[in-house]
Structure formats: C-alpha cells, structure tokens
Design a protein around this motif. Structure first.
Motif, PDB file in Angstrom:
ATOM      1  N   GLN A  94      22.561  19.332  -9.354  1.00 17.86           N
ATOM      2  CA  GLN A  94      23.219  18.307  -8.548  1.00 17.86           C
ATOM      3  C   GLN A  94      24.386  17.675  -9.290  1.00 17.86           C
ATOM      4  N   GLY A  95      24.234  17.534 -10.601  1.00 12.96           N
ATOM      5  CA  GLY A  95      25.316  16.950 -11.383  1.00 12.96           C
ATOM      6  C   GLY A  95      26.570  17.795 -11.397  1.00 12.96           C
ATOM      7  N   ALA A  96      26.430  19.092 -11.121  1.00  9.77           N
ATOM      8  CA  ALA A  96      27.590  19.996 -11.126  1.00  9.77           C
ATOM      9  C   ALA A  96      28.179  20.207  -9.743  1.00  9.77           C
ATOM     10  N   LEU A  97      27.612  19.573  -8.722  1.00 10.93           N
ATOM     11  CA  LEU A  97      28.088  19.801  -7.354  1.00 10.93           C
ATOM     12  C   LEU A  97      29.538  19.392  -7.181  1.00 10.93           C
ATOM     13  N   GLU A  98      29.964  18.333  -7.863  1.00  9.26           N
ATOM     14  CA  GLU A  98      31.321  17.838  -7.705  1.00  9.26           C
ATOM     15  C   GLU A  98      32.238  18.262  -8.847  1.00  9.26           C
ATOM     16  N   ALA A  99      31.783  19.200  -9.680  1.00  9.22           N
ATOM     17  CA  ALA A  99      32.578  19.593 -10.841  1.00  9.22           C
ATOM     18  C   ALA A  99      33.542  20.725 -10.545  1.00  9.22           C
ATOM     19  N   TYR A 100      33.447  21.345  -9.367  1.00 10.68           N
ATOM     20  CA  TYR A 100      34.294  22.506  -9.077  1.00 10.68           C
ATOM     21  C   TYR A 100      35.721  22.091  -8.739  1.00 10.68           C
ATOM     22  N   THR A 101      35.865  21.046  -7.943  1.00 12.12           N
ATOM     23  CA  THR A 101      37.194  20.567  -7.566  1.00 12.12           C
ATOM     24  C   THR A 101      37.319  19.093  -7.928  1.00 12.12           C
ATOM     25  N   ALA A 102      38.552  18.624  -7.977  1.00 16.59           N
ATOM     26  CA  ALA A 102      38.812  17.223  -8.314  1.00 16.59           C
ATOM     27  C   ALA A 102      39.601  16.561  -7.195  1.00 16.59           C
ATOM     28  N   TRP A 103      39.375  15.283  -7.023  1.00 17.23           N
ATOM     29  CA  TRP A 103      40.129  14.511  -6.048  1.00 17.23           C
ATOM     30  C   TRP A 103      41.459  14.077  -6.638  1.00 17.23           C
ATOM     31  N   SER A 104      42.433  13.945  -5.778  1.00 18.04           N
ATOM     32  CA  SER A 104      43.715  13.370  -6.194  1.00 18.04           C
ATOM     33  C   SER A 104      43.537  11.882  -6.436  1.00 18.04           C
ATOM     34  N   LEU A 105      44.320  11.338  -7.371  1.00 21.64           N
ATOM     35  CA  LEU A 105      44.261   9.905  -7.615  1.00 21.64           C
ATOM     36  C   LEU A 105      44.758   9.104  -6.421  1.00 21.64           C
ATOM     37  N   ASP A 106      45.485   9.763  -5.525  1.00 20.73           N
ATOM     38  CA  ASP A 106      45.951   9.091  -4.314  1.00 20.73           C
ATOM     39  C   ASP A 106      44.932   9.160  -3.182  1.00 20.73           C
ATOM     40  N   ALA A 107      43.822   9.868  -3.404  1.00 15.30           N
ATOM     41  CA  ALA A 107      42.811  10.002  -2.352  1.00 15.30           C
ATOM     42  C   ALA A 107      42.157   8.651  -2.078  1.00 15.30           C
ATOM     43  N   VAL A 108      41.726   8.473  -0.819  1.00 18.57           N
ATOM     44  CA  VAL A 108      41.073   7.234  -0.401  1.00 18.57           C
ATOM     45  C   VAL A 108      39.659   7.590   0.036  1.00 18.57           C
ATOM     46  N   PRO A 109      38.656   7.477  -0.844  1.00 19.71           N
ATOM     47  CA  PRO A 109      37.280   7.787  -0.450  1.00 19.71           C
ATOM     48  C   PRO A 109      36.800   6.840   0.650  1.00 19.71           C
ATOM     49  N   GLY A 110      35.904   7.321   1.491  1.00 19.75           N
ATOM     50  CA  GLY A 110      35.381   6.503   2.563  1.00 19.75           C
ATOM     51  C   GLY A 110      36.326   6.450   3.744  1.00 19.75           C
ATOM     52  N   HIS A 111      36.269   5.389   4.486  1.00 18.63           N
ATOM     53  CA  HIS A 111      37.111   5.252   5.671  1.00 18.63           C
ATOM     54  C   HIS A 111      38.546   4.954   5.254  1.00 18.63           C
ATOM     55  N   PRO A 112      39.528   5.703   5.753  1.00 23.18           N
ATOM     56  CA  PRO A 112      40.904   5.533   5.279  1.00 23.18           C
ATOM     57  C   PRO A 112      41.509   4.176   5.614  1.00 23.18           C
ATOM     58  N   THR A 113      40.956   3.461   6.598  1.00 26.21           N
ATOM     59  CA  THR A 113      41.560   2.184   6.988  1.00 26.21           C
ATOM     60  C   THR A 113      41.119   1.030   6.103  1.00 26.21           C
ATOM     61  N   ASP A 114      39.902   1.114   5.567  1.00 30.88           N
ATOM     62  CA  ASP A 114      39.423   0.005   4.738  1.00 30.88           C
ATOM     63  C   ASP A 114      39.112   0.430   3.303  1.00 30.88           C
ATOM     64  N   HIS A 154      40.222   2.188  -0.557  1.00 31.21           N
ATOM     65  CA  HIS A 154      41.269   1.968  -1.554  1.00 31.21           C
ATOM     66  C   HIS A 154      41.465   3.259  -2.334  1.00 31.21           C
ATOM     67  N   PRO A 155      42.713   3.593  -2.695  1.00 33.78           N
ATOM     68  CA  PRO A 155      42.945   4.819  -3.465  1.00 33.78           C
ATOM     69  C   PRO A 155      42.279   4.745  -4.829  1.00 33.78           C
ATOM     70  N   LEU A 156      42.006   5.910  -5.387  1.00 37.91           N
ATOM     71  CA  LEU A 156      41.322   5.955  -6.682  1.00 37.91           C
ATOM     72  C   LEU A 156      42.145   5.320  -7.790  1.00 37.91           C
ATOM     73  N   THR A 157      43.473   5.253  -7.603  1.00 37.09           N
ATOM     74  CA  THR A 157      44.307   4.617  -8.624  1.00 37.09           C
ATOM     75  C   THR A 157      43.932   3.152  -8.826  1.00 37.09           C
ATOM     76  N   ASP A 158      43.366   2.514  -7.763  1.00 35.69           N
ATOM     77  CA  ASP A 158      42.972   1.114  -7.900  1.00 35.69           C
ATOM     78  C   ASP A 158      41.773   0.936  -8.818  1.00 35.69           C
ATOM     79  N   THR A 159      41.056   2.026  -9.092  1.00 31.70           N
ATOM     80  CA  THR A 159      39.875   1.921  -9.955  1.00 31.70           C
ATOM     81  C   THR A 159      40.201   2.142 -11.420  1.00 31.70           C
TER      82      THR A 159
END
Length: 274
Positions: free
Chosen positions: A165-185, A187-192
């Motif tokens: 399970q720990g390797a499930l998300e290791a194949y690809t990476a999200w862009s720092l501009d991606a907005v996890p969750g609902h796009p309207t509310d 925040h991009p990953l850069t805010d973290t």
C-alpha cells in the motif's frame, strides 16, 4: 448453427498484416558467416517485422508514455528477438518475438518510470495489493478494503500488505500546481511548502561567534556583555568601569569589527584546510 458459428469465431485467431514471410531469410542468416551480407539481411528482417513491434507497443499507450517512446522501447526487443531466433527449432518467429518485445516494454515500465525507486519485491506487492483491493471492492460496492481482508484474500501478511500500500502512490507524482480534492475549495500543493526558517541564520551566526567571544580579553568580553545582554548604555558602562563613554564606544566598535572580520574569514580558512 448459430452456436457453431459463434464457437468458430471464438476459436479463430485474429490475423494481422504485419507478419511477413521471412522464414527463408532466417535460414540464410543462420547459414551465413558474419559479414556485410549477413548484416544487411539481418537489418532487412528487422525492418520487415518493425510494424509488429509498433503494434505491440501501442498496447501500453494508456499508461502515461507517448507512442514514440514506447516504440523506441519495443524496437530493441525486436532486435534481440531477431538476433536470438533459431529457425532450426521449428518455432514460428512471432511466437518467439512477441514475448521478447512485450518483456522489454514491461521491463521499461517496471524499472524506468517510477518516480521513487521501489525494490522489485515491493513492486510485486503493490500489484498484488492493488488487484486484491479492486476485486474486493467490486464485490461490496466500491468500499475500501481493510488490511486484514486484503491479507486474507492474497495470502500475504499484514506487514506485506502495508508495504504494498505504501508503494501505491510511488509510480507517478502530482504537479505542485495540482489541487487535491474539490477544485473549488481546495488549495494547490505549493501552499503546503514551507518557507525558509529565518532563525537558522541566527543560530549559525551565534555558533560561529561563540568560540570567538570566549577568546576575547576579559575587559572587552565584559563590555559586550553589559551592552548587548544587560542592555546598559555606554555612559553607564563607562561609569561602572571607570572610563569615559567615548572610550567604551571605541572599544565596542573595534571589537565588533574584529569579530565580524574573523567570522567572515573563517569559511575561507576552512576551504584551505586539508
């Protein structure tokens, strides 16, 4: 009659127009010694079977790689298949070449495209956990499977399931501009991302000054202590030490300038050290 026609349709193998007849060419290659004629015939056979390699590479086109890159991976697999094929064994070339080409493409996905390097065993656990989760979720309306359920379904230990399970998300990476969750509310990953801690420089400067302050003459060290730690005025320091305020000012200025020069010269001396 209809059932018979259906059965024949299912048992008939799909034929492709990318299977040239190169049996005679392979026999000639096997008989010829190394040289220009053999090399030219070898290249001719590779070019003849290239459409098949391209077709096989397209099977993986929806996995994030471009068709051009997949073709470039499949081509060396075809070259290996042609160079290793032995017509005297009586096997048709496609039956030998297809596993070789597909193996090259699958090896490319396994070894080259992971964003984070994951050991082969963990990759295998990831595949088992992922497949088991999909199978279990399909039987219960898409609910997430527990670790114990996946372990029982696969025969793995719970530790192995968690590792997969720990390797499930290791194949690809999200862009720092991606907005996890609902796009309207969301925040991009850069805010973290964190900022540089400003006190780091203060700690570095303090540690660099510490041995230099200890090496100062006692009178200069006392004046700096009274001025910067006790926050006494220069006039009050002068009155306590029995000197003029102007003399205290000159001592503070001269001592601070010397400390500054020593701190700034220390990295250069460090670089010259063996």
């Amino acid at each position: 009659m209809q059932a018979e026609r259906t059965r024949k349709t299912r048992t008939t193998k799909r034929s492709y127009d990318d299977s040239p007849d190169t049996a005679e060419s392979f026999r000639r290659i096997a008989a010829l010694p190394n040289g220009p004629e053999r090399a030219a015939l070898y290249q001719e056979v590779v070019c003849a079977w290239m459409p098949m390699a391209v077709r096989l590479a397209r099977r993986f086109r929806r996995r994030g790689e471009s068709a051009e890159d997949l073709t470039q991976v499949a081509q060396p697999g075809l070259v290996k298949a042609v160079s290793r094929f032995d017509p005297s064994l009586g096997t048709a070339f496609p039956g030998f070449a297809i596993p070789t080409i597909l193996g090259e493409v699958k090896r490319h996905f396994r070894d080259e495209l992971w964003v984070v390097h994951v050991p082969r065993r963990v990759q295998e656990l990831r595949g088992q956990v992922r497949s088991a989760d999909h199978e279990l979720s399909a039987t219960r309306g898409g609910t997430i499977s527990a670790v114990g359920e996946i372990a029982a379904h696969t025969g793995l230990t719970e530790t192995e399931v968690r590792l997969g399970q720990g390797a499930l998300e290791a194949y690809t990476a999200w862009s720092l501009d991606a907005v996890p969750g609902h796009p309207t509310d969301g925040h991009p990953l850069t805010d973290t991302l964190g900022d540089v801690e400003p006190d780091f420089d203060l700690i570095v400067n303090r540690e660099a000054l510490r041995p230099l302050l200890r090496a100062l003459p006692e009178r200069e060290r006392e004046i700096l202590y009274l001025r910067f730690y006790c926050e006494m005025t220069q006039a009050r320091i002068g009155a306590q030490l029995g000197v003029s305020q102007m003399h205290v000012s000159r001592l503070i200025t001269r001592t601070c300038a010397r400390l500054h020069d020593q701190v700034m010269a220390e990295p250069r001396a460090f670089r010259r050290a063996p």
